[in-house]
Motif scaffolding. Structure first.
Motif, PDB file in Angstrom:
ATOM      1  N   LEU A   1       0.830  -1.199   0.000  1.00 36.32           N
ATOM      2  CA  LEU A   1       0.000   0.000   0.000  1.00 36.32           C
ATOM      3  C   LEU A   1       0.864   1.249   0.000  1.00 36.32           C
ATOM      4  CD1 LEU A   1      -2.695   1.475   0.188  1.00 36.32           C
ATOM      5  CD2 LEU A   1      -2.600   1.191   2.688  1.00 36.32           C
ATOM      6  N   GLY A   2       1.909   1.257   0.815  1.00 33.55           N
ATOM      7  CA  GLY A   2       2.782   2.419   0.876  1.00 33.55           C
ATOM      8  C   GLY A   2       3.446   2.713  -0.454  1.00 33.55           C
ATOM      9  N   LYS A   3       3.883   1.664  -1.150  1.00 28.88           N
ATOM     10  CA  LYS A   3       4.507   1.858  -2.455  1.00 28.88           C
ATOM     11  C   LYS A   3       3.530   2.481  -3.445  1.00 28.88           C
ATOM     12  CE  LYS A   3       7.877  -1.883  -1.964  1.00 28.88           C
ATOM     13  NZ  LYS A   3       8.289  -3.235  -2.408  1.00 28.88           N
ATOM     14  N   GLN A   4       2.275   2.029  -3.415  1.00 31.50           N
ATOM     15  CA  GLN A   4       1.288   2.587  -4.340  1.00 31.50           C
ATOM     16  C   GLN A   4       0.959   4.030  -3.994  1.00 31.50           C
ATOM     17  OE1 GLN A   4      -0.245   0.870  -7.227  1.00 31.50           O
ATOM     18  NE2 GLN A   4      -0.234   3.081  -7.486  1.00 31.50           N
ATOM     19  N   VAL A   5       0.840   4.320  -2.708  1.00 32.04           N
ATOM     20  CA  VAL A   5       0.544   5.687  -2.279  1.00 32.04           C
ATOM     21  C   VAL A   5       1.650   6.640  -2.737  1.00 32.04           C
ATOM     22  CG1 VAL A   5       0.343   7.205  -0.273  1.00 32.04           C
ATOM     23  CG2 VAL A   5      -0.947   5.072  -0.344  1.00 32.04           C
ATOM     24  N   VAL A   6       2.900   6.219  -2.592  1.00 28.73           N
ATOM     25  CA  VAL A   6       4.023   7.079  -2.981  1.00 28.73           C
ATOM     26  C   VAL A   6       3.993   7.369  -4.476  1.00 28.73           C
ATOM     27  CG1 VAL A   6       6.534   7.130  -3.257  1.00 28.73           C
ATOM     28  CG2 VAL A   6       5.539   6.472  -1.069  1.00 28.73           C
TER      29      VAL A   6
ATOM     30  N   THR B   1       0.633  12.704  -8.884  1.00 30.14           N
ATOM     31  CA  THR B   1      -0.217  13.884  -8.681  1.00 30.14           C
ATOM     32  C   THR B   1       0.587  15.159  -8.873  1.00 30.14           C
ATOM     33  OG1 THR B   1      -1.603  12.656  -7.112  1.00 30.14           O
ATOM     34  CG2 THR B   1      -1.740  15.068  -7.055  1.00 30.14           C
ATOM     35  N   HIS B   2       1.832  15.172  -8.407  1.00 28.64           N
ATOM     36  CA  HIS B   2       2.687  16.345  -8.645  1.00 28.64           C
ATOM     37  C   HIS B   2       2.873  16.590 -10.140  1.00 28.64           C
ATOM     38  CE1 HIS B   2       3.592  17.307  -4.577  1.00 28.64           C
ATOM     39  NE2 HIS B   2       4.338  16.252  -4.328  1.00 28.64           N
ATOM     40  N   VAL B   3       3.051  15.523 -10.900  1.00 27.14           N
ATOM     41  CA  VAL B   3       3.192  15.668 -12.347  1.00 27.14           C
ATOM     42  C   VAL B   3       1.916  16.249 -12.947  1.00 27.14           C
ATOM     43  CG1 VAL B   3       3.581  14.436 -14.518  1.00 27.14           C
ATOM     44  CG2 VAL B   3       4.858  13.765 -12.473  1.00 27.14           C
ATOM     45  N   ALA B   4       0.771  15.726 -12.524  1.00 29.13           N
ATOM     46  CA  ALA B   4      -0.507  16.158 -13.086  1.00 29.13           C
ATOM     47  C   ALA B   4      -0.829  17.608 -12.761  1.00 29.13           C
ATOM     48  CB  ALA B   4      -1.625  15.254 -12.574  1.00 29.13           C
ATOM     49  N   THR B   5      -0.490  18.048 -11.555  1.00 29.50           N
ATOM     50  CA  THR B   5      -0.860  19.392 -11.107  1.00 29.50           C
ATOM     51  C   THR B   5       0.225  20.427 -11.362  1.00 29.50           C
ATOM     52  OG1 THR B   5      -0.033  18.910  -8.871  1.00 29.50           O
ATOM     53  CG2 THR B   5      -2.363  18.480  -9.292  1.00 29.50           C
ATOM     54  N   ARG B   6       1.303  20.022 -12.034  1.00 28.78           N
ATOM     55  CA  ARG B   6       2.467  20.896 -12.181  1.00 28.78           C
ATOM     56  C   ARG B   6       2.116  22.257 -12.772  1.00 28.78           C
ATOM     57  NH1 ARG B   6       6.436  20.498  -9.405  1.00 28.78           N
ATOM     58  NH2 ARG B   6       7.098  18.429 -10.082  1.00 28.78           N
TER      59      ARG B   6
ATOM     60  N   ALA C   1      -1.254  16.114  -2.790  1.00 34.30           N
ATOM     61  CA  ALA C   1      -0.716  14.893  -3.386  1.00 34.30           C
ATOM     62  C   ALA C   1      -0.935  13.698  -2.461  1.00 34.30           C
ATOM     63  CB  ALA C   1       0.771  15.074  -3.698  1.00 34.30           C
ATOM     64  N   ASP C   2      -0.773  13.894  -1.155  1.00 35.59           N
ATOM     65  CA  ASP C   2      -1.054  12.811  -0.211  1.00 35.59           C
ATOM     66  C   ASP C   2      -2.539  12.479  -0.198  1.00 35.59           C
ATOM     67  OD1 ASP C   2       1.334  11.892   0.733  1.00 35.59           O
ATOM     68  OD2 ASP C   2       1.322  13.044   2.588  1.00 35.59           O
ATOM     69  N   TRP C   3      -3.378  13.503  -0.276  1.00 36.94           N
ATOM     70  CA  TRP C   3      -4.829  13.263  -0.270  1.00 36.94           C
ATOM     71  C   TRP C   3      -5.234  12.396  -1.462  1.00 36.94           C
ATOM     72  CZ3 TRP C   3      -8.696  14.891  -3.731  1.00 36.94           C
ATOM     73  CH2 TRP C   3     -10.000  14.609  -3.316  1.00 36.94           C
ATOM     74  N   VAL C   4      -4.697  12.691  -2.631  1.00 36.68           N
ATOM     75  CA  VAL C   4      -4.986  11.862  -3.799  1.00 36.68           C
ATOM     76  C   VAL C   4      -4.431  10.454  -3.599  1.00 36.68           C
ATOM     77  CG1 VAL C   4      -4.639  11.576  -6.282  1.00 36.68           C
ATOM     78  CG2 VAL C   4      -5.041  13.856  -5.345  1.00 36.68           C
ATOM     79  N   GLY C   5      -3.219  10.366  -3.053  1.00 39.24           N
ATOM     80  CA  GLY C   5      -2.605   9.061  -2.845  1.00 39.24           C
ATOM     81  C   GLY C   5      -3.390   8.176  -1.895  1.00 39.24           C
ATOM     82  N   TYR C   6      -3.952   8.780  -0.852  1.00 42.11           N
ATOM     83  CA  TYR C   6      -4.702   8.014   0.146  1.00 42.11           C
ATOM     84  C   TYR C   6      -6.182   7.867  -0.192  1.00 42.11           C
ATOM     85  CZ  TYR C   6      -0.874   8.146   3.567  1.00 42.11           C
ATOM     86  OH  TYR C   6       0.314   7.974   4.223  1.00 42.11           O
TER      87      TYR C   6
ATOM     88  N   ALA D   1       7.743  14.386   9.013  1.00 44.18           N
ATOM     89  CA  ALA D   1       6.531  13.573   8.921  1.00 44.18           C
ATOM     90  C   ALA D   1       5.314  14.363   9.385  1.00 44.18           C
ATOM     91  CB  ALA D   1       6.696  12.301   9.750  1.00 44.18           C
ATOM     92  N   GLU D   2       5.465  15.104  10.468  1.00 45.10           N
ATOM     93  CA  GLU D   2       4.345  15.916  10.962  1.00 45.10           C
ATOM     94  C   GLU D   2       3.919  16.954   9.932  1.00 45.10           C
ATOM     95  OE1 GLU D   2       4.335  17.688  14.808  1.00 45.10           O
ATOM     96  OE2 GLU D   2       5.325  15.980  15.755  1.00 45.10           O
ATOM     97  N   ALA D   3       4.881  17.523   9.218  1.00 41.38           N
ATOM     98  CA  ALA D   3       4.539  18.520   8.201  1.00 41.38           C
ATOM     99  C   ALA D   3       3.700  17.898   7.091  1.00 41.38           C
ATOM    100  CB  ALA D   3       5.814  19.141   7.631  1.00 41.38           C
ATOM    101  N   TYR D   4       4.140  16.751   6.584  1.00 39.00           N
ATOM    102  CA  TYR D   4       3.372  16.064   5.539  1.00 39.00           C
ATOM    103  C   TYR D   4       1.993  15.668   6.050  1.00 39.00           C
ATOM    104  CZ  TYR D   4       7.017  15.654   1.975  1.00 39.00           C
ATOM    105  OH  TYR D   4       7.931  15.929   0.993  1.00 39.00           O
ATOM    106  N   GLU D   5       1.943  15.143   7.254  1.00 43.65           N
ATOM    107  CA  GLU D   5       0.673  14.694   7.816  1.00 43.65           C
ATOM    108  C   GLU D   5      -0.274  15.866   8.045  1.00 43.65           C
ATOM    109  OE1 GLU D   5       3.001  11.039  10.098  1.00 43.65           O
ATOM    110  OE2 GLU D   5       2.030  12.624  11.281  1.00 43.65           O
ATOM    111  N   GLY D   6       0.283  16.996   8.485  1.00 45.54           N
ATOM    112  CA  GLY D   6      -0.548  18.178   8.696  1.00 45.54           C
ATOM    113  C   GLY D   6      -1.115  18.714   7.405  1.00 45.54           C
ATOM    114  N   GLY D   7      -0.306  18.723   6.345  1.00 47.46           N
ATOM    115  CA  GLY D   7      -0.803  19.166   5.045  1.00 47.46           C
ATOM    116  C   GLY D   7      -1.878  18.243   4.513  1.00 47.46           C
ATOM    117  N   TRP D   8      -1.665  16.926   4.661  1.00 52.27           N
ATOM    118  CA  TRP D   8      -2.676  15.965   4.206  1.00 52.27           C
ATOM    119  C   TRP D   8      -4.002  16.190   4.923  1.00 52.27           C
ATOM    120  CZ3 TRP D   8      -3.947  11.263   7.288  1.00 52.27           C
ATOM    121  CH2 TRP D   8      -4.978  10.518   6.700  1.00 52.27           C
TER     122      TRP D   8
END
Length: 397
Positions: free
Chosen positions: A250-255, A261-266, A282-287, A330-337
């Motif tokens: 799951l983690g590999k797919q999310v990454v 998503t970064h490519v798509a929204t560039r 990007a995390d929201w789309v991934g999850y 990690a907290e920064a990424y999690e907070g943004g998500w």
């Protein structure tokens, strides 16, 4: 005779224009024979790359590296010489390499190169002795060894020191990631990705032109110019095989979905877009497909909130620095998500997409998120932050 030493005003202007046309940066004239000869050599070298002609390539100098890139499907390859420093029968050229991967790159990848040349005493011809990344420029995959290419339905994977089976696994993940993004992001993008898989963390750092310590624990990054509304940048998803290999399925797919998503929204990600929004989205789309519980997907933030340490503000760009503490990153990424997840939950997914575009449409960072919060979400930064802090308490209760 009167007037023979005089030059009219219009003649002076014409003479100055002529001098400007002849003089290049650093005082080197455009008519300098060495500069012209180096350009001709590199033009022949570029043509040989596109023609897959090893013999023609070797006639321009060293053939080192030619076989390493022979499997890469190229639509364009050209050199732009910006300066030449000659000492006797040797020269060092500052060069910009532009290339496009066939079927994947709308715009070119531009890489700084340092090309060293020497002149044969017999016929006076210049030839290439070496072609290496310029100082502070990243390597290209073929600088690290022979490139193995695996094609997917929506992806192209370029690997060095990796088996075909391993690269096929990345192609399969990317092929699932690409269709997942248009389910939520209705933007104009190529719907294809190029994934680079080096041999190790050190190889990843070499491609990025940065110290390996900057990316330790980072599974993947996406490169490309932001603010591409008028441009079509060539993005690359670059994998850290050391960290990526530690992830579960799951983690590999999310990454891979996150990076896609970064490519798509560039084109809508500009200097006005804060990292909490670009990384959080990007995390929201991934999850999104699995929507894991916040306690599972955001363990660092869960521990902080459960311990009574609710963040007082949204993550800043500095919080996303790769050189900081791992738990803080990690907290920064999690907070943004969770900020993006909150927008989707409380305002709806369409508003989240509109908010992302509205922020990126600004020319400057100052006021971008604030204006978009007002126009799209009908709130203020202070109210938004208060709602986000309350959302964290609720989700981690």
């Amino acid at each position: 005779m009167a007037g023979r030493g005089r030059v009219s005003g219009s003649s002076v202007v014409a003479l100055c224009v002529l001098l400007v046309a002849l003089v290049a940066c650093g005082g080197r004239t455009a008519a300098d024979p060495v500069l012209a000869e180096v350009r001709r050599v590199l033009d022949r070298r570029a043509a040989a790359v596109l023609d897959h002609d090893r013999a023609a390539y070797a006639r321009t100098g060293t053939a080192a590296g030619f076989d390493n890139l022979s499997a890469v499907p190229l639509a364009a390859w050209s050199y732009r010489v910006t300066d030449v420093d000659r000492t006797g029968d040797t020269a060092v050229a500052d060069v910009e390499l532009d290339y496009r991967v066939d079927g994947y790159d709308r715009g070119p990848v531009t890489a700084g190169r340092t090309v060293r040349l020497s002149r044969d005493g017999a016929d006076g011809a210049w030839s290439v002795d070496s072609d290496r990344p310029a100082e502070e420029s990243g390597q290209q995959p073929w600088d690290q060894g022979a490139v193995r290419v695996v094609r997917g339905e929506h992806s192209l994977v370029l690997g060095v020191g990796q088996s075909a089976g391993a690269l096929r696994g990345f192609a399969d993940l990317a092929d699932r990631a690409v269709p997942a993004v248009p389910d939520v992001w209705d933007g104009d993008w190529a719907r294809r990705v190029v994934v680079l898989v080096p041999r190790s963390l050190e190889g990843m750092a070499g491609l990025l032109g940065s110290p390996a310590s900057s990316y330790r624990g980072i599974a993947a990054v996406t490169t490309g110019e932001t603010g591409g509304r008028e441009r079509a940048p060539a993005d690359r998803v670059i994998v850290n095989p050391d960290a990526y290999g530690l992830l579960g399925a799951l983690g590999k797919q999310v990454v891979l979905t996150h990076e896609t998503t970064h490519v798509a929204t560039r084109a809508h990600t500009t200097r006005a877009t804060p990292l909490w929004l670009s990384e959080g989205y990007a995390d929201w789309v991934g999850y999104r497909a699995t929507d894991p519980s916040p306690s599972r997907a955001a363990p660092e933030l869960a521990r902080a909130v459960s311990g009574g340490r609710v963040p007082g503000r949204l993550p800043t760009d500095e919080d996303f620095g790769f050189t900081g503490e791992a738990d803080e990153l990690a907290e920064a990424y999690e907070g943004g998500w969770l900020a993006c997840r909150m927008i989707a939950d409380q305002w709806g997914e369409d508003r989240l997409h509109a908010f992302y575009r509205a922020v990126g449409a600004h020319d400057e960072r100052a006021g971008a998120a604030e204006d978009a919060m007002n126009e799209v979400l009908g709130t203020t930064p202070e109210e938004f932050t208060a709602r986000w802090r309350a959302y964290l308490r609720t989700e981690f209760d």
